[in-house]
Design an enzyme around this catalytic site. Structure first.
Site, PDB file in Angstrom:
ATOM      1  CG  HIS A 220      -1.826  -3.897   8.097  1.00  0.00           C
ATOM      2  ND1 HIS A 220      -2.100  -5.130   7.546  1.00  0.00           N
ATOM      3  CD2 HIS A 220      -2.791  -3.060   7.623  1.00  0.00           C
ATOM      4  CE1 HIS A 220      -3.167  -5.042   6.769  1.00  0.00           C
ATOM      5  NE2 HIS A 220      -3.606  -3.795   6.792  1.00  0.00           N
TER       6      HIS A 220
ATOM      7  CD  GLU B 119      -3.332  -0.808   1.833  1.00  0.00           C
ATOM      8  OE1 GLU B 119      -3.472   0.303   2.390  1.00  0.00           O
ATOM      9  OE2 GLU B 119      -4.166  -1.722   1.930  1.00  0.00           O
TER      10      GLU B 119
END
Length: 577
Positions: free
Chosen positions: A562, A288
């Protein structure tokens, strides 16, 4: 053969592409600010409440009008830029390659004699570096600032000594108690790309096995009696061959208690929760990293340590070219940083994306890296693969097919680039798979044959995690609470089962089936969707792979949703091979 730096075949095409993007950028930026102005993150809302600021609605109202007008003014220029930019994507190679200039003009590959055991470190992290307006929907803002800070944090972590403390761990929930400490394994006194003749993390174990690493005309022999320098990263990065020839710098240890509770041994897998990135990571995979400017900031921060970087990975515009069935507004978000020279790289875009995921060119990036040469002057190489699978819940059949493609593409890449006169030391696959090993909704993916080919150190079987495993997906609304907003607080929270229930995303229930989790007598783990896998059947026959440690990393607390994961492998090579 080294990769070409530019993704375009010649400078003329690259120049036209740069002009087109320069025309697009103002229009894109104003639209990004318009949306970002209307979407606040938790810290911004909290700050307004503390300051009793009641003018925010006016700021949003007038700011939206201004940015909308500016967007309309720059839209014609953006459209002209788009007409230049879009057709050129058909001849664009799907990544940029950054390679640090070698320390000496006459570049030679660093060679080493691999005797006994060599250690290789890998890490993966999903950073959510979307354009600022879109990142805010994940409760994360200020993408450019986060990219710079994340780069600094990673360098801080990987440029520290690799020291280990083992503790007894009867269960993942028990209170860790320190036991016998082990002298830190040796790392080099300088960090950098291998083509700078800087040694990497191939070191001895506590049993005294050593690795002899010739550096051009000099040779450094590592044993297990010394600790590396812990000077500042800037000093370490400026060291060169002369400093290696003159000897190691003064050495001192870092208090390990401030980093983690130490390695715990369970199910033959040493593991820990660490508030810093593992020392001496050799290859780093990030997901990402969609924003181009953020990718460049990361590259600038990481390039002194990782001399070979692939970024802006993916395709844009109509894919396949000249077809409008799937227009890609974003690249794949994959970002690979390596200490080793990248010999070959290949990217594939998933053809079956659906919904909002189809706007990004998610896929697989495969790379072949040159580690060095063994005592018989044969090249020693490694394969590293990173991917980011389909995200929406309830669409496991798409991810299952993508896993089929990943298996095929990796096999094709290795078959096309394997040479008979080289040794393969490792074969690693990592990334954000967007499914876990505990949710009933992910049963299809959990049973994929990929897990028979690649080994997952955290997995006990389909649908069953090992008891010490920790989920890696954080609940976005709680990212800034005191229990998890710093590396140390997040580390303490993850080591407490009662606390991590509040902050780790729970399993996703299956259709028409009630969720019973965890099973009686089993710990609460949560969703682990970030994976590092390895396999042994594709490496050289005289190589054997052992897991040195698995690490759950909390250093990026408050910067992403995350938890990064690290894996260190010991590769044992028979000298007769």
């Amino acid at each position: 053969m080294a990769l070409q730096a530019s993704p375009f075949p010649n400078g003329c095409v690259a120049g036209i592409h740069a002009v087109g993007w320069a025309f697009i950028l103002p229009c894109f930026w104003f639209l990004d600010r318009l949306i970002a102005l209307c979407k606040s993150t938790t810290p911004e809302r909290t700050q307004r409440l503390e300051k009793e600021c009641y003018l925010h609605p006016l700021k949003v109202f007038f700011g939206s009008i201004i940015f909308f007008i500016l967007f309309l003014v720059t839209a014609p220029l953006g459209f002209l830029g788009f007409m230049l930019w879009a057709p050129l994507q058909a001849c664009r190679r799907p990544f940029h390659y950054h390679r640090e200039t070698p320390a000496s003009p006459d570049e030679t590959h660093r060679g080493f004699e691999l005797v006994g055991k060599a250690s290789f470190g890998f890490a993966t992290a999903n950073l959510c570096l979307l354009p600022d307006s879109l990142a805010r929907f994940n409760n994360l803002g200020h993408t450019q600032h986060r990219a710079a800070v994340i780069g600094q944090h990673i360098v801080q972590g990987v440029c520290r000594p690799h020291s280990r403390i083992f503790v007894d761990s009867p269960s993942s929930c028990g209170t860790p108690s320190p036991s016998n400490s082990i002298l830190p394994t040796v790392n080099s006194s300088s960090y950098g790309a291998p083509d700078k003749h800087a040694p990497v993390s191939h070191h001895s174990d506590s049993a005294g096995v050593h690795v002899s690493i010739p550096l051009s005309n000099s040779q450094v022999t590592c044993d297990d009696t010394e600790e590396p320098s812990t000077d500042s990263p800037s000093l370490l990065l400026n060291m060169n061959d002369d400093s290696n020839q003159q000897g190691r710098a003064s050495q001192r240890s870092v208090p390990r208690a401030s980093l983690s509770q130490g390695l715990r041994q369970q199910d033959d897998v040493p593991w820990e929760v660490s508030s810093l990135f593992p020392a001496n990571v050799d290859i780093l995979c990030l997901e990402e990293v969609f924003d181009k400017r953020a990718a460049k900031k990361l590259t600038q921060a990481l390039k002194p340590v990782f001399g070979h970087i692939l970024y802006d990975v993916g395709v844009y515009a109509c894919q396949p070219p000249c077809r409008c069935s799937s227009f890609k507004f974003f690249n794949s978000g994959l970002f690979l940083a390596s200490r080793f020279l990248v010999l070959e790289a290949e990217y594939h875009c998933f053809p079956n994306s659906r919904g909002e995921d189809a706007l990004a060119a998610k896929g697989l990036l495969s790379a072949k890296v040159l580690i060095g040469q063994n005592e018989k002057q044969k090249n020693v190489v490694g394969y590293f693969n990173c991917t980011h699978l389909h995200a929406p819940e309830g669409e496991g059949e798409i991810r299952y097919e993508q896993l089929n493609l990943v298996t095929k593409w990796i096999g094709d890449f290795q078959a096309a680039n394997k040479l008979p006169d080289e040794d393969v030391a490792f074969d690693v696959l990592c990334g954000d798979f967007n499914f876990d090993n505990c949710s009933p909704d992910d049963t299809l993916e959990q049973s994929h044959c990929l897990f028979e080919d690649y080994r997952d150190p955290c997995r006990a079987g389909p649908g069953k995690e090992k008891p010490w495993v920790i989920g890696t997906l954080l609940e976005q609304p709680t990212l800034y609470e005191d229990d998890i907003n710093t590396p140390e607080s997040l580390r303490r929270t993850l080591e407490s089962e009662d606390l991590r229930k509040r902050y780790i995303s729970p399993p996703v229930p299956g259709k028409d089936r009630p969720l019973v989790y965890p099973e009686t007598g089993q710990p609460w783990i949560g969703r682990r969707i970030d994976y590092i896998l390895y396999r042994e059947n594709s490496v050289s026959k005289h190589c054997r792979t052992e897991i040195e440690e698995v690490t759950f990393i909390t250093q990026l607390a408050g910067l992403t949703d995350h938890i990064p994961v690290g894996l260190r492998l010991n590769v044992i090579m028979d000298s007769a091979g």
